[in-house]
Design an enzyme around this catalytic site. Structure first.
Site, PDB file in Angstrom:
ATOM      1  CB  ALA A   1     -27.500   3.422  55.791  1.00 13.89           C
ATOM      2  CB  ALA A   2     -25.097  -0.188  52.458  1.00 17.88           C
ATOM      3  N   PRO A   3     -25.841   1.780  49.918  1.00 18.35           N
ATOM      4  CG  PRO A   3     -25.361   2.317  47.691  1.00 18.35           C
ATOM      5  CD  PRO A   3     -26.433   1.738  48.570  1.00 18.35           C
ATOM      6  N   GLY A   4     -25.457   4.397  50.751  1.00 19.88           N
ATOM      7  CA  GLY A   4     -25.361   5.743  51.301  1.00 19.88           C
ATOM      8  C   GLY A   4     -26.018   6.833  50.490  1.00 19.88           C
ATOM      9  N   GLY A   5     -26.724   6.515  49.428  1.00 19.31           N
ATOM     10  CA  GLY A   5     -27.379   7.552  48.629  1.00 19.31           C
ATOM     11  C   GLY A   5     -28.432   8.312  49.406  1.00 19.31           C
ATOM     12  CE  LYS A   6     -33.697   4.742  49.389  1.00 18.01           C
ATOM     13  NZ  LYS A   6     -32.694   3.909  48.685  1.00 18.01           N
TER      14      LYS A   6
ATOM     15  CD  GLU B   1     -26.359  -2.587  54.908  1.00 19.88           C
ATOM     16  OE1 GLU B   1     -26.563  -3.786  54.645  1.00 19.88           O
ATOM     17  OE2 GLU B   1     -27.138  -1.664  54.588  1.00 19.88           O
TER      18      GLU B   1
ATOM     19  CG  ASP C   1     -34.982   1.615  50.503  1.00 24.55           C
ATOM     20  OD1 ASP C   1     -36.056   1.156  50.063  1.00 24.55           O
ATOM     21  OD2 ASP C   1     -33.969   1.755  49.795  1.00 24.55           O
TER      22      ASP C   1
ATOM     23  CB  CYS D   1     -36.789  -1.409  44.916  1.00 23.11           C
ATOM     24  SG  CYS D   1     -35.807  -2.748  45.624  1.00 23.11           S
TER      25      CYS D   1
END
Length: 606
Positions: free
Chosen positions: A324-329, A347, A393, A450
């Site tokens: 999850a970090a840094p929390g955008g999604k 995380e 991700d 990515c």
């Protein structure tokens, strides 16, 4: 009037003569002026005194005209331009004619202007003609040059290695090799093969752009040479700065108006996003505005929008974000769910929990539980078949974000890619096992990286298709390139064309991969023994556990009746361990597992 006629006759003969040199012309003028004056005076003795004065006036005027003509000749001799001589001489003749016929002075001025225009047109035509001839000569020289590009010999390469790198010659050679490879049949050097050109291209690209041999070799295998150059050039440029509107607190239109008033030049991101904005430039720090501090927007790359859009979370669902970090999604998921339901934001790195928690609080998210586990252990913690959707991700090699981290050019090797791919396969199987196939609104898993490496993307998804009862479904994204179905010697499941790839040189965003899977059944396929073994290893189960008679409920050893159909069919009585024994066994296995991970990390650093 005979003397006047005589003078005109002499003057006409002088104007017809070619202009002599400067010194000779001055001598002739001084010599001719004296006898001409004497002759006039001699003739005037027999004539009337009035006529004599008229003749003297005419002589003085003619003398002045001749002097002015001689002066213009002297000036013209100092100039080497023949057009200027013609212009000046023509002007002097016109002056003489104008003095002879005073009544036609206006018409003579018009004729002078016409002559100037004609001469200027002639100069322009001459320049245009010279330019055309120069262009034709250049085209002829280019046509005469041979289209055959000669590869450098081994001796030339050795000499070049001793000298400092010549950037211009490297770039020129790269362009020539790309040109030859695009039309190898007609342009290749006799005795050279495609392998020779590709080998030299790899060496030059490594020197010019600073890549290691492995990464350049992987990119050369994936893309045609022309597209390869576009991709590498795109990696050298930064991607646009994007931000996502937090719909829990504001609307995109209101946010855009406020930021425009603060001196931020921005536009809507694209038609496919209703919350994105792209920032071109800003007079204020875009990450320190009052709106940012109040949680009205999140700085987030455009490619990070894709996994959440593919996941399409619904209200009142149970969703897991495994990295999850840094929390955008995570905050994007919470905004789409309108702070309803439950989100488990996991995380593994404890130092990154601060940024994750801070962003959750800043964005006003209230439906999220933050946890710190290894993603492979989440099925044991949250339970099997207990959530509606999972977003993975996955940690990857980062070969799609070279523009952000140029160290990837030289730091990644084939061993790194293999380790990432192995970890990604384990995480993907764990994500599938957490999802409930019988969920009324869910049952979906979104896998994204990515990276642009096939081993981390299509190969990992194809592995999951073989090991679990899942299928690929459309991502819901109407742009992006389809994933590879076949790559070199590899052959993947045909449904992998439903996955999506994003490239910086095509979509102007970071290199990204997105796949969406639908879980069909909660049971694990029994086609082979390898899947069950991998699941047991991921959840800390081995042969000793089965020998001790531990049973499974939702994948956990406990004191209940075994849920596994195969074990139920056996009808064997198993010894049920106590809760203390179970908890102690778990702690021992977790400690051993963590110690093994620490040792592996230390060995990899060495």
């Amino acid at each position: 009037m005979a003397p006047a006629a005589k003078i005109n006759k002499k003057k006409g003969s002088e104007t017809q003569r070619p202009p002599p040199k400067k010194k000779q012309k001055n001598d002739l003028l001084t010599e001719k002026r004296r006898p001409k004056k004497d002759d006039v005076l001699g003739d005037s003795d027999t004539d009337n005194p009035d006529e004599e004065s008229e003749h003297q006036l005419e002589f003085s005027e003619d003398d002045e005209q001749e002097e002015s003509a001689s002066g213009s000749d002297v000036l013209s001799d100092g100039d080497d331009d023949p057009l200027a001589d013609d212009f000046l001489q023509g002007g002097s003749d016109d002056e003489e004619k104008g003095s002879g016929s005073g009544s036609d002075s206006d018409s003579e001025e018009d004729s002078d202007e016409e002559d100037i225009e004609k001469k200027s047109r002639a100069i322009d035509e001459q320049r245009a003609r010279e330019q055309k001839e120069a262009e034709e000569e250049m085209k002829l020289n280019i046509a005469e040059e041979s289209d055959e590009f000669r590869l450098p010999t081994q001796k030339e390469l050795e000499e070049e290695a001793l000298r400092p790198p010549d950037i211009q010659s490297l770039q020129r050679r790269i362009n020539e090799i790309v040109r030859v490879l695009s039309n190898l049949k007609d342009l290749k050097q006799e005795g050279s093969s495609r392998k020779d050109y590709v080998h030299q291209l790899k060496i030059d690209l490594c020197k010019y752009y600073g890549y290691n041999e492995f990464l350049i070799g992987a990119l050369v295998e994936m893309f045609p040479v022309n597209e390869l150059m576009e991709l590498i050039e795109a990696f050298e440029k930064p991607r646009p700065t994007c931000l996502r509107t937090n719909t829990l607190k504001t609307r995109r239109r209101d946010l855009a108006n406020v930021l425009l008033n603060r001196g931020v030049n921005l536009d809507p991101l694209s038609k496919w996003s209703k919350v994105g904005l792209v920032v071109y430039d800003s007079q204020v720090p875009i990450g320190a505005t009052p709106e940012y501090m109040a949680g009205h927007y999140m700085l987030q790359s455009a490619s990070s929008f894709m996994p959440v859009m593919a996941l399409a979370p619904q209200e009142k669902e149970r969703i897991v974000d495994m990295a999850a970090a840094p929390g955008g999604k995570t905050t994007y998921i919470a905004a789409l769910m309108k702070n309803s339901g439950i989100i488990y934001a996991n995380e593994i790195k404890a130092q990154r929990l601060r940024s994750l928690t801070a962003n959750l609080h800043r964005m006003g998210v209230t439906n999220t539980i933050v946890c710190n586990y290894d993603g492979r252990e989440l099925p044991k913690t949250l339970g099997l078949n207990t959530v509606d959707r999972v977003l993975l991700d996955a940690p990857c090699s980062g070969t799609g974000v070279i523009s952000k981290d140029e160290s990837v050019k030289i730091s990644k090797t084939s061993e790194d890619i293999e380790q990432c791919a192995h970890l990604q396969k384990q995480l993907l199987l764990a994500a599938i096992d957490m999802v409930d196939a019988n969920s009324k609104s869910g049952g979906y898993i979104v896998y994204s990286t990515c990276s642009i490496m096939v081993a981390e993307n299509e190969a990992a998804v194809d592995y999951a298709l073989k090991k679990r009862n899942v299928k690929l479904v459309p991502c819901g994204l109407d742009f992006g390139r389809p994933g590879f179905v076949r790559f070199r010697q590899h052959r993947f499941h045909p449904s992998l064309e439903k996955t999506r790839r994003f490239y910086p040189h095509v979509h102007n965003m970071d290199g990204f991969f997105v796949a969406k899977l639908k879980k069909l059944s909660n049971s694990i396929p029994s086609a082979g023994t390898e899947p069950s073994e991998s699941v047991e290893q991921a959840y800390g189960l081995n042969e000793s556990d089965r020998e001790k008679g531990k049973s499974l409920t939702n994948g956990f050893p406990n004191d209940g009746t075994p849920e596994n159909p195969s074990s139920a069919k056996r009808g064997m009585k198993r010894k049920i361990p106590s809760r203390e024994e179970i908890s102690k066994s778990r702690e021992e296995k977790r400690a051993a597992y963590r110690e093994a991970n620490r040792n592996a990390a230390k060995n990899s650093r060495k």
